[in-house]
Motif scaffolding. Structure first.
Motif, mmCIF file in Angstrom:
data_model
loop_
_atom_site.group_PDB
_atom_site.id
_atom_site.type_symbol
_atom_site.label_atom_id
_atom_site.label_comp_id
_atom_site.label_asym_id
_atom_site.label_seq_id
_atom_site.Cartn_x
_atom_site.Cartn_y
_atom_site.Cartn_z
ATOM 1 N N GLN A 1 53.272 34.049 45.033
ATOM 2 C CA GLN A 1 52.191 34.723 45.668
ATOM 3 C C GLN A 1 52.606 35.962 45.626
ATOM 4 O O GLN A 1 53.653 36.408 44.130
ATOM 5 C CB GLN A 1 52.926 34.755 47.328
ATOM 6 N N GLY A 2 51.458 36.768 45.285
ATOM 7 C CA GLY A 2 51.348 38.160 45.294
ATOM 8 C C GLY A 2 52.366 39.794 46.024
ATOM 9 O O GLY A 2 52.422 39.058 46.946
ATOM 10 N N ALA A 3 52.687 39.859 45.078
ATOM 11 C CA ALA A 3 53.695 41.147 45.846
ATOM 12 C C ALA A 3 52.952 41.845 47.133
ATOM 13 O O ALA A 3 53.438 42.846 47.789
ATOM 14 C CB ALA A 3 54.141 42.136 44.659
ATOM 15 N N LYS A 4 51.424 42.390 46.718
ATOM 16 C CA LYS A 4 50.985 43.768 47.239
ATOM 17 C C LYS A 4 50.021 43.142 48.641
ATOM 18 O O LYS A 4 49.743 43.470 49.585
ATOM 19 C CB LYS A 4 50.413 44.207 46.489
ATOM 20 N N SER A 5 49.141 41.197 48.453
ATOM 21 C CA SER A 5 48.439 40.980 48.651
ATOM 22 C C SER A 5 48.471 39.117 48.963
ATOM 23 O O SER A 5 48.539 39.014 47.115
ATOM 24 C CB SER A 5 46.988 41.265 48.403
ATOM 25 N N LEU A 6 47.903 38.609 50.118
ATOM 26 C CA LEU A 6 47.975 37.693 50.178
ATOM 27 C C LEU A 6 46.897 36.772 49.002
ATOM 28 O O LEU A 6 46.775 35.796 49.438
ATOM 29 C CB LEU A 6 47.880 36.817 51.747
ATOM 30 N N LEU A 7 46.340 38.180 49.025
ATOM 31 C CA LEU A 7 44.431 37.680 47.801
ATOM 32 C C LEU A 7 44.843 37.458 46.869
ATOM 33 O O LEU A 7 43.718 36.916 46.323
ATOM 34 C CB LEU A 7 43.594 38.280 48.601
ATOM 35 N N LYS A 8 45.978 37.986 46.460
ATOM 36 C CA LYS A 8 45.829 38.321 44.851
ATOM 37 C C LYS A 8 47.358 37.384 44.825
ATOM 38 O O LYS A 8 48.579 38.171 43.888
ATOM 39 C CB LYS A 8 46.156 39.328 44.681
ATOM 40 N N PRO A 9 47.548 36.147 44.221
ATOM 41 C CA PRO A 9 48.695 35.877 44.065
ATOM 42 C C PRO A 9 48.282 35.088 42.403
ATOM 43 O O PRO A 9 47.600 35.451 41.682
ATOM 44 C CB PRO A 9 48.515 33.751 44.318
ATOM 45 N N LYS A 10 49.545 35.825 41.389
ATOM 46 C CA LYS A 10 50.047 34.516 40.631
ATOM 47 C C LYS A 10 49.427 33.547 40.143
ATOM 48 O O LYS A 10 49.879 32.561 40.894
ATOM 49 C CB LYS A 10 51.010 34.956 39.943
ATOM 50 N N ARG B 1 47.368 42.772 39.911
ATOM 51 C CA ARG B 1 47.489 43.781 37.935
ATOM 52 C C ARG B 1 46.636 44.758 38.433
ATOM 53 O O ARG B 1 45.430 44.485 38.462
ATOM 54 C CB ARG B 1 47.622 42.784 36.862
ATOM 55 N N PRO B 2 46.724 46.112 37.691
ATOM 56 C CA PRO B 2 45.905 47.266 37.623
ATOM 57 C C PRO B 2 45.148 46.716 36.869
ATOM 58 O O PRO B 2 45.550 46.586 35.599
ATOM 59 C CB PRO B 2 47.008 48.213 37.648
ATOM 60 N N GLY B 3 43.635 47.085 37.033
ATOM 61 C CA GLY B 3 43.165 46.664 36.248
ATOM 62 C C GLY B 3 42.158 44.936 35.761
ATOM 63 O O GLY B 3 41.496 45.349 35.661
ATOM 64 N N CYS B 4 42.933 44.533 36.871
ATOM 65 C CA CYS B 4 42.830 42.616 36.793
ATOM 66 C C CYS B 4 41.573 42.574 37.454
ATOM 67 O O CYS B 4 40.499 43.701 38.799
ATOM 68 C CB CYS B 4 43.784 42.151 37.138
ATOM 69 N N THR B 5 40.451 42.102 36.932
ATOM 70 C CA THR B 5 39.139 42.277 37.942
ATOM 71 C C THR B 5 38.622 41.298 38.228
ATOM 72 O O THR B 5 37.338 40.377 38.666
ATOM 73 C CB THR B 5 37.989 42.383 37.149
#
Length: 407
Positions: free
Chosen positions: A348-357, A379-383
């Motif tokens: 799971q992502g550290a900042k958002s449930l919509l942005k996991p690893k 990750r910053p800059g990930c599109t």
């Protein structure tokens, strides 16, 4: 065209695409079939199914009150809005997934052995010593505190032979994670975990040929299966040592908020918080696990289907907290990215449930496997972004779990 309709509008000649509910809670071996036997309509209603998906291209359409039918796109949009409400809170594990997996695997092995022993004792008519399981519950709780995804995901990987035992372990871990997410006091985490571990002990009293039957259950067999909450509650009462929470969850984890559950048809506030928690955790692990007669659903797809059924089935506050505890895209989910690539959720992502690893491994545009690579959507800059979930069977993918079990 797929339409979701209330069961009161079912007629012979309709093609049932899917029953809206867990296959553990109805006696039908298959969920897709032509409705040609009026007795099947009665069975659907009696087992507490409220809505079904029909395929009008393969059978009759709904003629009475067509305004009550919900199209697939409309249903999907409603589910998406519901899940977006849960996305506001991110999961923040204390340790990385790869660090916890080895410890979680050892805990799973010890837990399975303990639960097997417990069920064997129960089958032989011996007393169940609930307090002896508390050290195990504490170990599971510590693992969940470090990283809930590790043990919960490992416990989902079951064989047909160990389903009943590992299901108890998985529900224990899910109950602890949910109790934490709900902000319950720490002493309640242990109560929730023990209740999860013991919730299905009544299945020790069910004949194995019925419990593990690979085909369609008869009405009589389904009633035998439905007796396990009462039988388990009786076992725990006779043995002593189980607290009120464990007794309550054992007896009431199949109740539904609209009163269509069993054994007592409780409604809404008549159902305790812990029993409402048990209902969600039990269904999620059941539908994501492989059974002799049905492959488990993808974890993210399972969350979406549960959201679709949630009105009348689950308590809304408890379900929203459950989604936050496992993620909108739980570990092991197969997702499609905007680029057309496919990936498995590994953490799971550290900042958002919509942005996991993720671990990306396939290109749908090239129809070819790629060299696996880790992609952190936060990750910053990930599109890149997730645009949907995928059914592994559609792509003939097997052993997807290796992608999140390896570093």
């Amino acid at each position: 065209m797929l339409k979701r309709i209330p069961v009161k509008h079912l007629k012979p000649g309709m093609f049932i695409h899917e029953l809206c509910g867990s296959w553990m809670e109805h006696p039908f071996w298959r969920s897709s079939f032509l409705l040609d036997d009026p007795a099947d309509i009665r069975r659907i209603v009696e087992c507490g199914i409220h809505e079904v998906w029909i395929d009008t291209a393969r059978g009759a359409d709904v003629l009475e009150h067509p305004e009550e039918a919900v199209a697939k796109a409309e249903s999907d949009a409603a589910v998406e809005r519901q899940l977006q409400r849960a996305a506001a809170t991110a999961i923040t594990p204390r340790v990385a997934m790869r660090e916890e997996l080895a410890r979680a695997a050892q805990i799973c092995a010890r837990s399975k052995a303990a639960v097997v022993s417990m069920f064997n004792e129960a089958r032989m008519g011996r007393a169940i010593h609930a307090a002896e399981a508390l050290p195990l519950v504490d170990e599971i709780s510590q693992s969940v505190a470090r990283n809930p995804g590790a043990l919960i995901s490992l416990a989902r990987l079951k064989t047909a032979d160990d389903y009943t035992y590992m299901h108890s372990v998985a529900v224990c871990a899910l109950m602890i994670a949910l109790a934490r997410q709900l902000g319950l006091p720490e002493e309640h985490w242990r109560q929730a975990g023990l209740a999860g571990l013991l919730h299905d002990i009544g299945k020790a009293a069910i004949p194995l040929e019925v419990l593990n039957k690979p085909g369609k259950l008869t009405d009589a067999e389904f009633e035998i299966i439905k007796s396990h909450p009462v039988r388990g509650h009786q076992m725990l009462c006779e043995a002593g040592g189980a607290d009120d929470v464990a007794l309550d969850v054992c007896l009431h984890h199949h109740e539904k908020t609209d009163g269509s559950g069993y054994p007592h048809h409780l409604k809404a506030d008549e159902i305790s918080l812990f029993a409402k928690m048990g209902a969600v955790c039990d269904v999620y692990d059941a539908i994501t696990s492989n059974r002799p007669y049905k492959a488990g659903w993808d974890p993210a797809e399972s969350i979406r289907r549960m959201a679709e059924w949630s009105k009348g089935h689950f308590d809304e506050t408890v379900f929203q907290a459950f989604v936050r505890s496992v993620g909108i895209y739980p570990v092991g989910s197969l997702v499609r990215l905007e680029s057309g690539r496919l990936a498995v959720v590994i953490e799971q992502g550290a900042k958002s449930l919509l942005k996991p690893k993720l671990r990306v491994f396939y290109s749908t545009r090239a129809d070819a496997h790629l060299k696996p690579e880790v992609l952190d959507l936060a990750r910053p800059g990930c599109t890149e972004r997730i645009v949907g979930t995928e059914d592994p069977a559609r792509w003939h993918f097997k052993h997807l779990d290796r992608f999140w079990q390896t570093d």
